[in-house]
Enzyme design. Structure first.
Site, PDB file in Angstrom:
ATOM      1  N   HIS A  34       3.322   2.854  12.901  1.00 58.59           N
ATOM      2  CA  HIS A  34       2.294   3.771  13.398  1.00 58.59           C
ATOM      3  C   HIS A  34       2.943   4.782  14.130  1.00 58.59           C
ATOM      4  O   HIS A  34       2.172   5.426  14.948  1.00 58.59           O
ATOM      5  CB  HIS A  34       1.039   3.324  13.762  1.00 58.59           C
ATOM      6  CG  HIS A  34       0.303   2.273  12.851  1.00 58.59           C
ATOM      7  ND1 HIS A  34      -0.975   1.906  12.941  1.00 58.59           N
ATOM      8  CD2 HIS A  34       0.570   1.976  11.400  1.00 58.59           C
ATOM      9  CE1 HIS A  34      -1.472   1.277  11.941  1.00 58.59           C
ATOM     10  NE2 HIS A  34      -0.388   1.239  11.101  1.00 58.59           N
ATOM     11  N   GLU A  73      -4.938   1.885   2.625  1.00 60.83           N
ATOM     12  CA  GLU A  73      -4.972   0.480   3.349  1.00 60.83           C
ATOM     13  C   GLU A  73      -5.367   1.143   4.879  1.00 60.83           C
ATOM     14  O   GLU A  73      -6.127   0.341   5.444  1.00 60.83           O
ATOM     15  CB  GLU A  73      -3.713  -0.113   3.348  1.00 60.83           C
ATOM     16  CG  GLU A  73      -3.710  -1.448   3.866  1.00 60.83           C
ATOM     17  CD  GLU A  73      -3.396  -1.268   5.250  1.00 60.83           C
ATOM     18  OE1 GLU A  73      -3.766  -2.532   6.239  1.00 60.83           O
ATOM     19  OE2 GLU A  73      -2.819  -0.528   5.743  1.00 60.83           O
ATOM     20  N   ASP A  87       3.296  -6.321   3.465  1.00 61.08           N
ATOM     21  CA  ASP A  87       2.849  -5.184   4.096  1.00 61.08           C
ATOM     22  C   ASP A  87       3.098  -5.593   5.830  1.00 61.08           C
ATOM     23  O   ASP A  87       2.220  -5.644   6.596  1.00 61.08           O
ATOM     24  CB  ASP A  87       1.237  -4.913   4.079  1.00 61.08           C
ATOM     25  CG  ASP A  87       1.010  -3.893   4.949  1.00 61.08           C
ATOM     26  OD1 ASP A  87       1.913  -2.808   5.432  1.00 61.08           O
ATOM     27  OD2 ASP A  87      -0.305  -3.788   5.170  1.00 61.08           O
ATOM     28  N   HIS A 144       0.835  -1.160  -0.139  1.00 62.84           N
ATOM     29  CA  HIS A 144      -0.066   0.107  -0.042  1.00 62.84           C
ATOM     30  C   HIS A 144       0.832   1.141  -0.001  1.00 62.84           C
ATOM     31  O   HIS A 144       1.874   1.280   0.677  1.00 62.84           O
ATOM     32  CB  HIS A 144      -0.877   0.029   1.246  1.00 62.84           C
ATOM     33  CG  HIS A 144      -0.421   0.027   2.368  1.00 62.84           C
ATOM     34  ND1 HIS A 144      -0.234   1.225   3.027  1.00 62.84           N
ATOM     35  CD2 HIS A 144      -0.204  -0.799   3.500  1.00 62.84           C
ATOM     36  CE1 HIS A 144       0.153   0.881   4.462  1.00 62.84           C
ATOM     37  NE2 HIS A 144       0.123  -0.595   4.688  1.00 62.84           N
TER      38      HIS A 144
END
Lengths: 470, 470
Positions: free
Chosen positions: A428, A329, A357, A283
């Site tokens: 993240h 995504e 991913d 992604h």
């Protein structure tokens, strides 16, 4: 096995199937296997994979869905695929609601005033401009919160303290992440005015991990944020002292306009069956805090560089190969869903697919989800990956998040499983940056993907379509 | 050694001194050594050291000089020393100018817009409220900047990219940190309007390292900030592409009022020579970004817990022991200077001193700075530390930053050198938090400090005073 108690019909059937497997005609020619091995070895001589991630993180950086970075990434993706000489490069629209991060601060007001490091969860509502101040109520995990009496958290900010477990296959993520996805609505059901969770991550860095959350319909929307691990520790240490702990959190996040981004697709057009194709992808979007090097710049680099090796061959493979850079995504597999929908009449042409991913760690296992008759071909493929330290796992592959919608429509998939021991240290967070990528590991990934893509495109027979449908 | 060419007088003198050393009366009684060994072993049974750091970081947290956290820390220090039963607890005033951090953001404006993670350096001036935008000019290190032609950086923001080397003894810090201390004035001399340096640290976390800087008198004061390592990499990668890179930095920092904080002192009063004393100490202030667990909560925990073990003995040691929690080390050794000044008529009473200010890694070496005649006593002391994995180094100890002013007045000092391999991963960042401390390593430190403090207080003879004076 005691034969006298074993029905003869079953034994016969078993022996027949064993013999069928053993006698199966090889699915790949010697020449195919030779070329695949050569491509594998070439992967280690090229730094194209690393150059691609370096280019994406340097020239684009953060590319959260719906931001100017998203638009820049789409432009970058098209230009990169064209520059590398793909036979066809195009985009397909992907439309979705957007979310904007704003200010995000928190502090303990009493009994021990000090700042906390937080980050808003994706799609959280904001607080009032002056912030939200309330007493903390702590829960061990989402289950404990769910099982608490109604009004248990009345007027309070819920704090969920559960820790994610570290594992090579990332299996600690699933059990932990429920607190992020559903915590806010569960807390609101108990009367809470806000929620803080311990970050869903495995590090001890003072960085909070963002990620998407969803509000349950009909339940009040309360602001939701993650605390960095050291701040979650701190809050636990304060709470242990027994005095009421009050916290102020200020979140400026809000929903934005609907936005149209694009899946970016580059095709190597097959020489014999151009309409049939293999998907490799990753992604293109990222979260906004880091530069999305591991999530999922690495996947973009690996799959694009694998295709680039095939582009260098004197002859196109029999089938086509598509590199898909999926849009958005992070906020709900939106690009994957859009692709599956746009290509639903086309599903039978997808010979198989794999998405990268899970960062940039070495691949240690290949799993498939194919029809049983195709397993010998898979084993041949896996054998070529053995020198890379990769062994065959099982026939229960997931294929990657953006392939879930396609898988639901029946395509066969592969999972090239990466070592994710440290993936959730960075996932993240602002720490998802280029320096976390080891170029040699990236080469190993590219080597595995090029074997997968090339052999699937050359394969005599197929992996099955439709059997996988639910 | 060829004896026939060696003057006889020197040989005789040499042999005599050897014999003197060998025959020297032991400086410590068997009982002293037994008690010290027992204290050492007790250190591993106690979690007092960890409890103290946990208490300081949880109940006070950041305590930058001149902030409410500073005041809270002084209050905490007095209460903690009283709670532990020190014979005397008092404070001594320390006055200094203050500095306040404000907003600190930066972003690349062109050619590849994306945010950067920065932190203002201590005592940096701010930018205009709307920020400062200018082209970047890169230098390898401070030397390259200093040697550049006048006006080389006219109207630009200087970027110094030098990297700090990792080393157990932290020896990479000195060469690297000059860019932080002097970079701004050097850049201003070349016409720069601002400066960004690669953080003085050894990590790859996306956190910038703060720390104090100084403006040269008569040179324009330009805003100064550090980039996190990944952001410095990013800037390098952008600059390598050859297009002009423009950056906007916004710094809200400014100088504050003059402030009076306090050195906090706890004394174990000696039973035979109460006016003579041993100093063990650490600094109580921290930077504002983290909770100051490693810098220098660990030192506070180690030295206070070592004294607490001695407090538990049935009998007070012969000499006094002072635990000094120094004020404002970070912004210029201000507490250390104040102590040295306040006690300048008292220097001869200080039998020796050691400061713990290098994190929480295990001690691997003990160095002294004592008169030569006292070396046998040092060796005896070091021998008791051998089971802790500590060996004697040399007689060129520094003693710790807050002891520099006292050392300048002639006191003997010891350095109990900690393993600092990862210290500069966290130093002066938000990552300086409790989870980075290993309780067992902390115990090992406390064990070494208690041997040092107890034996120095019991010692027959002294380590010398005045010889150390410059």
């Amino acid at each position: 096995m005691k034969l006298r108690y074993f029905p003869l019909a079953m034994v016969t059937s078993y022996l027949l199937s064993m013999s069928a497997l053993a006698e199966q005609t090889p699915s790949f020619t010697k020449e195919d296997l030779r070329v695949a091995a050569e491509l594998r070895d070439e992967a280690f001589k090229s730094s194209k994979d690393y150059e691609i991630v370096e280019s994406l993180t340097t020239e684009v950086g953060p590319r959260m869905a719906g931001t100017p970075g998203d638009a820049a990434a789409v432009k970058w993706g098209v230009a990169k695929l064209e520059e590398l000489g793909f036979d066809k490069v195009w985009t397909e629209p992907v439309t979705f609601p957007t979310w904007k991060r704003g200010v995000e601060t928190a502090e303990v007001l009493s009994p021990y005033p000090q700042p906390l490091v937080i980050t808003a969860l994706g799609f959280s509502v904001g607080t009032a401009e002056e912030g939200l101040s309330a007493e903390i109520i702590q829960f061990d995990d989402l289950k404990a919160l769910s099982e608490a009496p109604a009004n248990a958290a009345e007027g309070k900010i819920v704090f969920i303290k559960n820790r994610m477990e570290r594992a090579r296959d990332g299996s600690g993520y699933g059990p932990a992440v429920a607190a992020r996805g559903q915590g806010a609505s569960e807390a609101a059901k108990k009367g809470a005015v806000g929620i803080l969770i311990r970050s869903i991550g495995t590090d001890t860095d003072r960085m909070a991990h963002t990620g998407v959350m969803r509000y349950e319909e009909g339940i009040e929307k309360i602001p939701a944020a993650a605390l960095s691990a050291p701040d979650a520790d701190l809050l636990e240490n304060m709470i242990r002292r027994g005095k009421p702990v009050t916290v102020k959190m200020t979140i400026g996040a809000k929903n934005g306009e609907e936005y149209t981004s694009h899946n970016v697709i580059g095709e190597i057009t097959g020489s014999e069956k151009p309409e049939e194709y293999v998907i490799i992808g990753a992604h293109l979007d990222s979260w906004d805090l880091g530069t999305g090097a591991l999530d999922d710049g690495a996947g973009i680099g690996i799959t694009t560089a694998a295709a680039e090796l095939i582009l260098r061959l004197p002859k196109r493979p029999k089938r086509s190969i598509r590199v898909i850079m999926f849009a958005n995504e992070e906020q709900g597999l939106v690009g994957g869903k859009a692709y599956a929908e746009a290509h639903q009449d086309d599903i039978k042409n997808i010979i198989t697919a794999a998405e990268s991913d899970f960062g940039a760690g070495k691949i240690w296992r290949i799993d498939s989800k194919v029809k049983e008759e195709a397993l010998p071909a898979v084993k041949q493929m896996a054998k070529l990956m053995e020198p890379l330290g990769i062994t065959y796992g099982n026939n229960q592959a997931g294929g990657g998040p953006d392939l879930i919608p396609l898988r639901g429509k029946g395509i066969s998939v592969f999972s090239l499983r990466q070592d994710g021991m440290d993936y959730f240290d960075y996932h993240h967070t602002p720490n998802d940056t280029l320096d976390k990528i080891d170029p040699e590991s990236l080469n190993q990934n590219t080597a595995a993907y090029v074997i997968f893509a090339y052999l699937s495109a050359q394969m005599d027979g197929d992996f099955g379509t439709g059997f996988n449908q639910k």
